[in-house]
Enzyme design. Sequence first.
Site, PDB file in Angstrom:
ATOM      1  N   LEU A  85     -29.077  40.298  17.125  1.00 42.51           N
ATOM      2  CA  LEU A  85     -30.100  41.041  16.378  1.00 42.51           C
ATOM      3  C   LEU A  85     -30.888  40.091  15.480  1.00 42.51           C
ATOM      4  O   LEU A  85     -32.115  40.186  15.365  1.00 42.51           O
ATOM      5  CB  LEU A  85     -29.454  42.117  15.496  1.00 42.51           C
ATOM      6  CG  LEU A  85     -28.819  43.321  16.185  1.00 42.51           C
ATOM      7  CD1 LEU A  85     -28.272  44.296  15.151  1.00 42.51           C
ATOM      8  CD2 LEU A  85     -29.845  44.039  17.063  1.00 42.51           C
ATOM      9  N   ALA A 108     -31.363  36.813  15.835  1.00 40.63           N
ATOM     10  CA  ALA A 108     -32.227  35.895  16.594  1.00 40.63           C
ATOM     11  C   ALA A 108     -33.547  36.603  16.907  1.00 40.63           C
ATOM     12  O   ALA A 108     -34.634  36.038  16.691  1.00 40.63           O
ATOM     13  CB  ALA A 108     -31.537  35.463  17.889  1.00 40.63           C
ATOM     14  N   ALA A 136     -34.846  39.158  15.359  1.00 38.63           N
ATOM     15  CA  ALA A 136     -35.569  39.445  14.116  1.00 38.63           C
ATOM     16  C   ALA A 136     -36.313  38.191  13.622  1.00 38.63           C
ATOM     17  O   ALA A 136     -37.465  38.261  13.203  1.00 38.63           O
ATOM     18  CB  ALA A 136     -34.598  39.948  13.049  1.00 38.63           C
ATOM     19  N   CYS A 167     -37.339  44.533  23.282  1.00 37.17           N
ATOM     20  CA  CYS A 167     -36.295  44.133  22.326  1.00 37.17           C
ATOM     21  C   CYS A 167     -36.722  44.054  20.864  1.00 37.17           C
ATOM     22  O   CYS A 167     -36.019  44.572  20.003  1.00 37.17           O
ATOM     23  CB  CYS A 167     -35.727  42.784  22.739  1.00 37.17           C
ATOM     24  SG  CYS A 167     -34.812  42.900  24.269  1.00 37.17           S
TER      25      CYS A 167
HETATM   26  C1  UDX Z   1     -37.288  38.244  23.481  1.00 35.29           C
HETATM   27  C2  UDX Z   1     -36.526  36.988  23.033  1.00 35.29           C
HETATM   28  O1  UDX Z   1     -37.403  35.851  23.108  1.00 35.29           O
HETATM   29  C3  UDX Z   1     -35.296  36.779  23.902  1.00 35.29           C
HETATM   30  O2  UDX Z   1     -34.531  35.667  23.416  1.00 35.29           O
HETATM   31  C4  UDX Z   1     -34.437  38.043  23.861  1.00 35.29           C
HETATM   32  O3  UDX Z   1     -33.315  37.898  24.712  1.00 35.29           O
HETATM   33  C5  UDX Z   1     -35.252  39.247  24.281  1.00 35.29           C
HETATM   34  O4  UDX Z   1     -36.415  39.367  23.465  1.00 35.29           O
HETATM   35  P1  UDX Z   1     -38.985  38.800  25.439  1.00 35.29           P
HETATM   36  O5  UDX Z   1     -39.198  40.095  24.732  1.00 35.29           O
HETATM   37  O6  UDX Z   1     -38.736  38.806  26.903  1.00 35.29           O
HETATM   38  O7  UDX Z   1     -37.763  38.005  24.791  1.00 35.29           O
HETATM   39  O8  UDX Z   1     -40.289  37.882  25.229  1.00 35.29           O
HETATM   40  P2  UDX Z   1     -40.808  36.849  24.132  1.00 35.29           P
HETATM   41  O9  UDX Z   1     -41.273  35.647  24.843  1.00 35.29           O
HETATM   42  O10 UDX Z   1     -39.879  36.654  23.027  1.00 35.29           O
HETATM   43  O11 UDX Z   1     -42.126  37.580  23.596  1.00 35.29           O
HETATM   44  C6  UDX Z   1     -42.056  38.806  22.884  1.00 35.29           C
HETATM   45  C7  UDX Z   1     -43.439  39.217  22.444  1.00 35.29           C
HETATM   46  O12 UDX Z   1     -43.956  38.355  21.446  1.00 35.29           O
HETATM   47  C8  UDX Z   1     -44.487  39.221  23.574  1.00 35.29           C
HETATM   48  O13 UDX Z   1     -45.314  40.350  23.446  1.00 35.29           O
HETATM   49  C9  UDX Z   1     -45.250  37.945  23.319  1.00 35.29           C
HETATM   50  O14 UDX Z   1     -46.553  37.975  23.850  1.00 35.29           O
HETATM   51  C10 UDX Z   1     -45.256  37.902  21.802  1.00 35.29           C
HETATM   52  N1  UDX Z   1     -45.456  36.554  21.242  1.00 35.29           N
HETATM   53  C11 UDX Z   1     -44.565  35.559  21.506  1.00 35.29           C
HETATM   54  C12 UDX Z   1     -46.547  36.319  20.403  1.00 35.29           C
HETATM   55  O15 UDX Z   1     -47.357  37.213  20.141  1.00 35.29           O
HETATM   56  N2  UDX Z   1     -46.694  35.064  19.864  1.00 35.29           N
HETATM   57  C13 UDX Z   1     -45.818  34.049  20.105  1.00 35.29           C
HETATM   58  O16 UDX Z   1     -46.030  32.944  19.562  1.00 35.29           O
HETATM   59  C14 UDX Z   1     -44.719  34.301  20.957  1.00 35.29           C
END
Ligand code: UDX
Length: 461
Positions: free
Chosen positions: A223, A225, A227, A278
Amino acid sequence: MSEKELRKRILCIGAGYVGGPTMAMIAAKCPQHEVTIVDINAERIAAWQTDELPIFEPGLLEVVKQVRDKNLFFSTDIDENIKKADIIFVSVNTPTKTYGEGAGKAADLQFWEKTARNIINAAESDKIIIEKSTLPVRTADAMERILSVNTKGLHFDILSNPEFLAEGSAIKDLEDPDRVLIGSRETESGLKARNEIVDIYANWIPRDKILTSNLWSAELSKLVANAFLAQRISSINSISALCEKTEANVKEVANAIGTDSRISSKFLNASVGFGGSCFKKDILNLVYICESYGLHEVAEYWEQVVSINDYQEKRFVKNMISLMFNTVSGKNIALFGFAFKANTGDTRESPAIYVARHLLNEHANLSITDPKALENAKADLKEHSSSICFTEDPYEAAKNAHAIAILTEWDTYKDLDYEKIFDSMEKPAFIFDGRDILDHEKLFKIGFNVSAIGKPQMKHF
Ligand code: UDX
Ligand code: UDX
């Protein structure tokens, strides 16, 4: 030990985004073990047995094909497979509760509890049960209590092995993770179970990357990580609003702070907002847990991460409407991208859903394009289907549009022929870059009015 004794029967309950890829990787890296994935959804299980997998993930099909029907099997017979299994990973979904106590924040654990009860009913031998789903800290305590009241004299060790893979890069993340985390009770039997799971991962992951901890630390770390990752995005997004007021450029600010190795450059891309199954769910869950322990200030602190994300989505649409002379009624707007991020077809909690609904409520006509997420987009917006056109071709989507909004950072949007697109649009033509991926100066020279997150607007009027 004979080969047969070394062979473990590994079962995963829940064939979703987490269970499917994780088990495919375990099967590929551990040919000595037999891995089975079960799910209550027969359609999903059937799809896993074809070349049209139920989820899109780069490289996944190749891994699945390498092991399917060799040591990776799919089934809907949950009880029979529980009976045979030595180790059971549980990755059923744990959505935010929509009813009763904790609605809107707490995790809905009904599928988890039902699965635990299934295990008691079907099991005929001791087993290791692993929480793969993200769960509130101390869930294992409740699970242990449920599982220990079996009348068959069976012993279950509950472990927590949260999954940190990100969608779109799942195979790479599984093959070469920053770390694997395995939490257990620190009893003799808990430690023995922990070592068994460490040994499975050690088939391909260096042992110094396999972290072990007590159960509660492992549950909570997952949770926390998520957050922290979401907090970085909300932090830079909050600054993007200030950049737009002060003529600072959020990309330059992110670059300037990101070169400080203590801050680091990752996860500093300002955007229309974070989505995915998530981040929001897990933070709200963290908030709920803090509240339930009376830690109201801590809860409020983390809740702000979600509030800023809501604010960012709202701000993006408000800006679109205000720049387009305060009305989008009857105007055609092309949404480039609907997935919550690039390289996935997943649209869960995608900011595009909010943006689309808001524009539709303002009576805009939408054309939505996305290379992988159109089916999910159609389902998300089914109540509005008559005012939306869905197309895989971005040129088609932009034709006769008054504005384009970039909502997913697909690479393909960087290399389009924007002169051709501009010529096919209504004038004045607007482009709203919700992901800061385009060459804004070039677009402005072509004739677009450009508004990008965290940058000064570029207008021809
Ligand atoms: C996330 C965590 O990274 C992963 O470790 C966990 O197991 C599940 O949740 P995920 O939701 O698949 O993974 O994608 P992630 O790459 O983290 O992106 C989440 C959201 O944040 C996306 O909508 C992405 O576009 C956005 N994002 C990400 C940004 O807006 N800016 C960034 O710099 C990075
Ligand atoms: C889910 C959770 O959302 C996440 O918090 C957790 O970390 C891992 O599990 P994901 O794999 O993305 O993530 O969920 P989803 O794709 O919805 O898959 C869950 C699967 O479990 C579905 O296929 C569903 O049919 C199945 N399921 C659900 C069962 O087999 N039994 C149940 O009782 C409930």
